[in-house]
Design a protein around this motif. Structure first.
Motif, PDB file in Angstrom:
ATOM      1  N   THR A  55       0.815  -1.224   0.000  1.00 22.30           N
ATOM      2  CA  THR A  55       0.000   0.000   0.000  1.00 22.30           C
ATOM      3  C   THR A  55       0.847   1.273   0.000  1.00 22.30           C
ATOM      4  O   THR A  55       0.285   2.368   0.022  1.00 22.30           O
ATOM      5  CB  THR A  55      -0.927   0.017   1.233  1.00 22.30           C
ATOM      6  OG1 THR A  55      -0.136  -0.131   2.416  1.00 22.30           O
ATOM      7  CG2 THR A  55      -1.952  -1.105   1.166  1.00 22.30           C
ATOM      8  N   LYS A  56       2.180   1.143  -0.029  1.00 22.13           N
ATOM      9  CA  LYS A  56       2.999   2.348  -0.134  1.00 22.13           C
ATOM     10  C   LYS A  56       2.760   2.996  -1.494  1.00 22.13           C
ATOM     11  O   LYS A  56       2.808   2.315  -2.518  1.00 22.13           O
ATOM     12  CB  LYS A  56       4.483   1.996   0.020  1.00 22.13           C
ATOM     13  CG  LYS A  56       4.906   1.687   1.439  1.00 22.13           C
ATOM     14  CD  LYS A  56       6.410   1.499   1.518  1.00 22.13           C
ATOM     15  CE  LYS A  56       6.837   1.116   2.929  1.00 22.13           C
ATOM     16  NZ  LYS A  56       8.288   0.845   2.987  1.00 22.13           N
ATOM     17  N   PRO A  57       2.504   4.296  -1.515  1.00 24.13           N
ATOM     18  CA  PRO A  57       2.162   4.973  -2.783  1.00 24.13           C
ATOM     19  C   PRO A  57       3.216   4.794  -3.875  1.00 24.13           C
ATOM     20  O   PRO A  57       2.882   4.727  -5.055  1.00 24.13           O
ATOM     21  CB  PRO A  57       2.028   6.445  -2.387  1.00 24.13           C
ATOM     22  CG  PRO A  57       1.756   6.425  -0.921  1.00 24.13           C
ATOM     23  CD  PRO A  57       2.461   5.230  -0.372  1.00 24.13           C
ATOM     24  N   ASP A  58       4.473   4.724  -3.496  1.00 24.41           N
ATOM     25  CA  ASP A  58       5.539   4.629  -4.502  1.00 24.41           C
ATOM     26  C   ASP A  58       5.949   3.190  -4.777  1.00 24.41           C
ATOM     27  O   ASP A  58       6.949   2.940  -5.445  1.00 24.41           O
ATOM     28  CB  ASP A  58       6.766   5.435  -4.062  1.00 24.41           C
ATOM     29  CG  ASP A  58       7.271   5.016  -2.686  1.00 24.41           C
ATOM     30  OD1 ASP A  58       6.527   4.286  -1.983  1.00 24.41           O
ATOM     31  OD2 ASP A  58       8.395   5.407  -2.317  1.00 24.41           O
ATOM     32  N   CYS A  59       5.181   2.219  -4.268  1.00 25.52           N
ATOM     33  CA  CYS A  59       5.523   0.808  -4.515  1.00 25.52           C
ATOM     34  C   CYS A  59       4.399   0.121  -5.287  1.00 25.52           C
ATOM     35  O   CYS A  59       4.426   0.045  -6.498  1.00 25.52           O
ATOM     36  CB  CYS A  59       5.811   0.090  -3.191  1.00 25.52           C
ATOM     37  SG  CYS A  59       6.219  -1.668  -3.417  1.00 25.52           S
TER      38      CYS A  59
ATOM     39  N   SER B  71      -8.553  -6.053   6.608  1.00 24.07           N
ATOM     40  CA  SER B  71      -7.696  -5.095   7.313  1.00 24.07           C
ATOM     41  C   SER B  71      -6.228  -5.295   6.944  1.00 24.07           C
ATOM     42  O   SER B  71      -5.479  -4.324   6.811  1.00 24.07           O
ATOM     43  CB  SER B  71      -7.894  -5.212   8.823  1.00 24.07           C
ATOM     44  OG  SER B  71      -7.577  -6.516   9.268  1.00 24.07           O
ATOM     45  N   LEU B  72      -5.792  -6.559   6.771  1.00 27.82           N
ATOM     46  CA  LEU B  72      -4.417  -6.803   6.350  1.00 27.82           C
ATOM     47  C   LEU B  72      -4.179  -6.260   4.946  1.00 27.82           C
ATOM     48  O   LEU B  72      -3.171  -5.592   4.681  1.00 27.82           O
ATOM     49  CB  LEU B  72      -4.112  -8.313   6.395  1.00 27.82           C
ATOM     50  CG  LEU B  72      -2.768  -8.751   5.794  1.00 27.82           C
ATOM     51  CD1 LEU B  72      -1.598  -8.053   6.467  1.00 27.82           C
ATOM     52  CD2 LEU B  72      -2.607 -10.267   5.889  1.00 27.82           C
ATOM     53  N   ALA B  73      -5.137  -6.520   4.037  1.00 23.31           N
ATOM     54  CA  ALA B  73      -4.994  -6.035   2.658  1.00 23.31           C
ATOM     55  C   ALA B  73      -4.942  -4.518   2.605  1.00 23.31           C
ATOM     56  O   ALA B  73      -4.250  -3.931   1.765  1.00 23.31           O
ATOM     57  CB  ALA B  73      -6.139  -6.562   1.801  1.00 23.31           C
ATOM     58  N   ALA B  74      -5.666  -3.857   3.507  1.00 28.49           N
ATOM     59  CA  ALA B  74      -5.727  -2.391   3.505  1.00 28.49           C
ATOM     60  C   ALA B  74      -4.472  -1.749   4.081  1.00 28.49           C
ATOM     61  O   ALA B  74      -4.226  -0.559   3.863  1.00 28.49           O
ATOM     62  CB  ALA B  74      -6.947  -1.919   4.291  1.00 28.49           C
TER      63      ALA B  74
ATOM     64  N   ASN C 186     -11.187   1.584  -1.458  1.00 28.35           N
ATOM     65  CA  ASN C 186     -12.183   1.082  -0.496  1.00 28.35           C
ATOM     66  C   ASN C 186     -12.525  -0.373  -0.759  1.00 28.35           C
ATOM     67  O   ASN C 186     -12.755  -1.142   0.174  1.00 28.35           O
ATOM     68  CB  ASN C 186     -13.497   1.882  -0.576  1.00 28.35           C
ATOM     69  CG  ASN C 186     -13.338   3.352  -0.298  1.00 28.35           C
ATOM     70  OD1 ASN C 186     -13.981   4.179  -0.924  1.00 28.35           O
ATOM     71  ND2 ASN C 186     -12.462   3.706   0.627  1.00 28.35           N
ATOM     72  N   CYS C 187     -12.609  -0.731  -2.034  1.00 22.01           N
ATOM     73  CA  CYS C 187     -13.127  -2.049  -2.429  1.00 22.01           C
ATOM     74  C   CYS C 187     -12.066  -3.144  -2.427  1.00 22.01           C
ATOM     75  O   CYS C 187     -12.351  -4.282  -2.035  1.00 22.01           O
ATOM     76  CB  CYS C 187     -13.758  -1.971  -3.818  1.00 22.01           C
ATOM     77  SG  CYS C 187     -15.236  -0.956  -3.895  1.00 22.01           S
TER      78      CYS C 187
ATOM     79  N   ILE D 126     -11.710  -7.864  -1.518  1.00 22.71           N
ATOM     80  CA  ILE D 126     -11.591  -8.969  -2.474  1.00 22.71           C
ATOM     81  C   ILE D 126     -10.700 -10.023  -1.827  1.00 22.71           C
ATOM     82  O   ILE D 126      -9.478  -9.930  -1.845  1.00 22.71           O
ATOM     83  CB  ILE D 126     -10.996  -8.488  -3.813  1.00 22.71           C
ATOM     84  CG1 ILE D 126     -11.910  -7.443  -4.453  1.00 22.71           C
ATOM     85  CG2 ILE D 126     -10.778  -9.668  -4.757  1.00 22.71           C
ATOM     86  CD1 ILE D 126     -11.344  -6.822  -5.719  1.00 22.71           C
ATOM     87  N   ILE D 127     -11.326 -10.987  -1.199  1.00 19.35           N
ATOM     88  CA  ILE D 127     -10.592 -12.052  -0.512  1.00 19.35           C
ATOM     89  C   ILE D 127     -10.734 -13.329  -1.333  1.00 19.35           C
ATOM     90  O   ILE D 127     -11.782 -13.979  -1.322  1.00 19.35           O
ATOM     91  CB  ILE D 127     -11.121 -12.262   0.924  1.00 19.35           C
ATOM     92  CG1 ILE D 127     -11.171 -10.938   1.692  1.00 19.35           C
ATOM     93  CG2 ILE D 127     -10.286 -13.309   1.654  1.00 19.35           C
ATOM     94  CD1 ILE D 127      -9.843 -10.297   1.946  1.00 19.35           C
ATOM     95  N   VAL D 128      -9.701 -13.642  -2.076  1.00 14.73           N
ATOM     96  CA  VAL D 128      -9.687 -14.857  -2.893  1.00 14.73           C
ATOM     97  C   VAL D 128      -8.234 -15.292  -3.040  1.00 14.73           C
ATOM     98  O   VAL D 128      -7.324 -14.462  -3.150  1.00 14.73           O
ATOM     99  CB  VAL D 128     -10.356 -14.608  -4.268  1.00 14.73           C
ATOM    100  CG1 VAL D 128      -9.600 -13.584  -5.101  1.00 14.73           C
ATOM    101  CG2 VAL D 128     -10.541 -15.902  -5.046  1.00 14.73           C
TER     102      VAL D 128
END
Length: 822
Positions: A154-158, A173-176, A332-333, A337-339
């Motif tokens: 989730t780092k903007p530059d990564c 929460s982990l994905a976010a 947000n979405c 998406i948990i798959v």
């Protein structure tokens, strides 16, 4: 090793090729057959050695047998069996995607009943079979339970994708919050900057169309926000995993009763975005298990297997309805998406497209949202648009277009916004709509959505409407019920009559009703009492109110043309704060030029020129016309070139309906004792010629604190008050009220007003209807754009929901979508 990194020429395969070449050279040396004979034993031995070498090579390496798979050198992701092939030889590779395979040894580990993993597979299979509809195969088990999760930094530059180890369960929460090198169980990957590590090469392949076509199983989401909405469906039919769906009820089969919506905690009860099994006839609902036509047109690649699209669309719709006060973004979405597997990368990529499509169509990110950044990408920002008319449809379109990122100017002829919405607070501060104020059917109604966004409470209208006769006596409810039955039976006969009738066989609705009524009386021998006849007149008066016209002008064939489409269901409500509370919010931040009546629209060139009556000229790529039907019929705006004949014919085939209102403020609530908390009461007309004169009275303060009644004038009564002074109209109304409440004192009103829509220069009507000889198709024809430059919106362009603020609003959203798409 990583799948897809190697060419067909692996080291061992090259070794085998060199062995073949060497053997061929040796066997062909010498002088022909004698040489071959003399060295036959030696040649045979060499050949055998080569076969053994080839055999060993074949045992050590095996390609995926799936045609078109790019994985020359597969790696088993499962590592379940002690004998797992890992990146070596197996008798068979099982393909899930071009970057994901499992070996035969791991297959056996779960599939064979004597193996350690069998019970794990059997237990999963029981859950899957109990919840789902699809086949619980071992491949489905591997995809659902064993593939590793992928997560994006989730780092903007990564933004690089990383594969999690098998024991880590992905959550929203982990994905976010995930970042490269994130610590799990107090263990952190060594290295100062994990983001600098290269991304797995398989990720780059996922975006290609061929990768999706090589996917064996569709993605089925776990813990989707859509789950609580869709408990009556098989989860795998709506893009969700049967193993991740708990507390489900049995899906409805074709023979059983229709399910009602399962309540979703904290959700507005008017939000019901999905049809339940076997349910139909609910406006603005989608089938969660099927793509609609416009979706298939936009996403043809999902036509064969729509599962991924449905999973994404359902997730997005559910997320929007659970948080409609904020803009719904990909950020947000995506965490929801948990798959498992690389397909999650593809789902996140596709979600951007689906979310943009749904935003452009006005299915999400609509209403009175405050938008800081344009909702659509830069390629949509090129057009500048002029919107003519600042009523509900114009404001809806302008708000959408501006939120999309376009440049919008609104030209409004009058000195106020709102059009046929005009709220009056002059009667002691009570809001009374001179125009619209009631919401007919709140389920999925965009007005209910905007009220939720603004935290506006709507007052649910009760069903009780006592009918009073002049003289003060209440009508027996049994009589009302009986005549209501006969009234609807008459309309049913009219519906039956029209089934095989063409437009040129049409007849006025009033004439047809009289004909059916007389025939019924003659054939049945039934005789109605004088009171019953008057009650029938009351119901006819209500029909004229609904049509906005006397019945001798309305089409018997098409008077209720929109009933063939799903309509808004649920509560009818009174917007106690008025529709202007919504429209004023829609108007915030828009460039609206009031007192700017448009005289001419010239669309003969590439740029459209709009000229106002004072000579001011504006130019734009596109123009949206939202003026009332009457103004189009009277050619208030000159079009160059003239509008197509087909459109002009449609414009004149509709009628401009007209009703008026009178509202009165009293010193006290004299009606309370008799009405006993009802929201309205009816007035039985003393004779047919009085029909439509104050047929229903509405209590405008449901809290019961202030004293305001409002009534409606419809049908033949409308022209009868046209030349009367407001005081005379109020006096007529007071006469009726004193007759209805004859047994008590009815005080003089302390204030009142009478609407004059017929005199309103920029409206001249209330709402449209289909004239005799016309058709509901006219609404669609008026809605057609001209040359992709001039567009039309308003209630008279909405075939599904005419005559309403809701219909006007939705027509504006529709045209904004069309303008953005071109």
């Amino acid at each position: 090793m990583i799948c897809g990194q190697f060419t067909d020429y692996t080291v061992n395969a090259s070794g085998a090729r060199r062995a073949k070449k060497r053997t061929a050279m040796e066997s062909s040396s010498g002088d022909g057959q004698s040489s071959l004979r003399s060295s036959g034993r030696q040649t045979k031995r060499k050949a055998t050695d080569t076969e053994e070498e080839e055999d060993q090579s074949e045992k050590k390496y095996r390609k995926c047998e799936k045609a078109g798979c790019s994985a020359t050198y597969p790696v088993c992701f499962a590592s379940a069996s002690e004998r797992c092939a890992k990146n070596g030889y197996t008798s068979r590779w099982y393909h899930l995607s071009c970057g994901e395979h499992f070996c035969n040894e791991c297959f056996d580990h779960y599939y064979r009943s004597h193996k350690d993993g069998y019970e794990t597979y059997a237990s999963w299979k029981r859950v899957w079979t109990g919840n789902g509809k699809s086949e619980p195969s071992l491949k489905a088990f591997m995809a659902d339970q064993q593939l590793p999760y992928w997560v994006q930094c989730t780092k903007p530059d990564c933004g690089k994708w990383r594969q999690l180890t098998k024991e880590i369960q992905l959550t929203a929460s982990l994905a976010a919050t995930y970042r490269c090198g994130m610590k799990f169980n107090n263990v952190k990957t060594e290295g100062p900057d994990q983001c600098s590590l290269p991304e797995d090469l398989r990720v780059a392949e996922v975006i290609d169309s061929w990768w999706h076509s090589m996917l064996i199983l569709p993605p089925l989401f776990k813990d989707s926000p859509a789950n609580p909405f869709l408990t009556a469906y098989y989860p795998d039919c709506v893009g969700m995993s049967p193993s991740g769906s708990t507390n489900r009820i049995a899906p409805v089969n074709a023979c059983s009763q229709t399910h009602t919506l399962c309540s979703v905690p904290g959700l507005c009860p008017y939000f019901q975005p999905f049809y339940q099994p076997n349910e139909c006839g609910k406006a603005l609902c989608v089938r969660p298990d099927m793509m609609e036509l416009d979706e298939l047109y936009e996403f043809p690649e999902f036509s064969r297997d729509p599962t991924m699209y449905l999973a994404l669309r359902n997730l997005i719709l559910a997320s929007w309805h659970r948080g409609c006060k904020e803009v719904l973004t990909p950020q947000n979405c995506a965490p929801h998406i948990i798959v498992r597997g690389l397909v999650r990368v593809r789902c996140v990529q596709e979600m951007d497209r689906v979310l943009l499509f749904m935003t452009r169509k006005g299915l999400i990110n609509t209403g009175v949202l405050s938008v800081k950044q344009p909702l659509l990408p830069e390629r949509y920002h090129n057009n500048n648009v002029i919107v003519i008319g600042a009523g509900a449809s114009g404001l809806a379109a302008a708000r959408q277009l501006q939120n999309f990122g376009m440049q919008v100017v609104m030209l409004e002829a009058s000195e106020r916004i709102g059009g046929r919405v005009w709220d009056d607070t002059s009667l002691g501060g009570v809001t009374v709509g001179r125009g619209a104020q009631i919401v007919n059917g709140c389920v999925n109604n965009p007005i209910a959505l905007m009220s939720e966004q603004l935290s506006i409470k709507m007052h649910k209208l009760g069903e009780r409407c006592d009918l009073f006769q002049e003289g003060g006596s209440a009508t027996d409810p049994a009589i009302d019920k009986r005549m209501d039955f006969h009234f609807n039976a008459i309309l049913d006969v009219v519906s039956e009559w029209r089934k095989d009738k063409s437009q040129n066989q049409d007849t006025p609705l009033g004439e047809k009703i009289q004909e059916v009524y007389k025939t019924f009386l003659q054939e049945s021998g039934v005789q109605f009492s004088q009171l019953e006849e008057k009650v029938l007149q009351f119901h006819l008066s209500n029909l004229e109110y609904a049509c906005g016209s006397t019945l001798d002008q309305v089409s018997a064939r098409s008077w209720d043309h929109n009933e063939f489409f799903a309509q808004f269901s649920g509560d009818h409500t009174l917007l106690t704060e008025g529709y202007s509370s919504v429209l004023n919010k829609l108007a915030e931040g828009l460039d609206i030029r009031i007192k700017s009546p448009v005289q001419a629209i010239d669309y003969s060139g590439d740029i459209v020129k709009v000229t106002s009556s004072n000579g001011t000229q504006w130019t734009a790529q596109k123009v949206l016309v939202t003026v009332p039907l009457t103004l189009l019929q009277k050619n208030i705006i000159q079009f160059n070139p003239p509008l197509p004949e087909r459109k002009l014919k449609a414009i004149h085939s509709l009628g401009a309906g007209l009703i008026e209102k009178v509202a009165l403020q009293f010193p006290f609530r004299f009606w309370d004792g008799k009405i006993q908390g009802a929201d309205y009461f009816g007035h039985i007309p003393p004779s047919p010629d009085k029909r439509g004169m104050f047929g229903v009275f509405y209590d405008m303060d449901p809290q019961g604190k202030r004293s305001v009644l409002m009534s409606v004038i419809s049908g033949e009564a409308v022209p009868s008050i046209r030349d009367m002074e407001d005081k005379d109209v109020a006096d007529q109304c007071m006469k009726v009220l004193r007759e209805l409440f004859k047994e008590q004192e009815v005080p003089d009103p302390v204030n009142y007003f009478v609407t004059r829509w017929s005199r309103d220069m920029w409206s001249q009507m209330s709402y449209s209807f289909v004239k005799t000889g016309g058709s509901g198709e006219a609404y669609d024809i008026i809605a057609e754009d001209v040359q992709g430059k001039v567009f039309f919106a308003g209630e008279a362009t909405n075939r599904h929901f005419p005559q309403t603020v809701t219909g006007a609003y939705l027509s504006g959203v529709r045209e904004a979508s069309k303008i953005a798409a071109l």
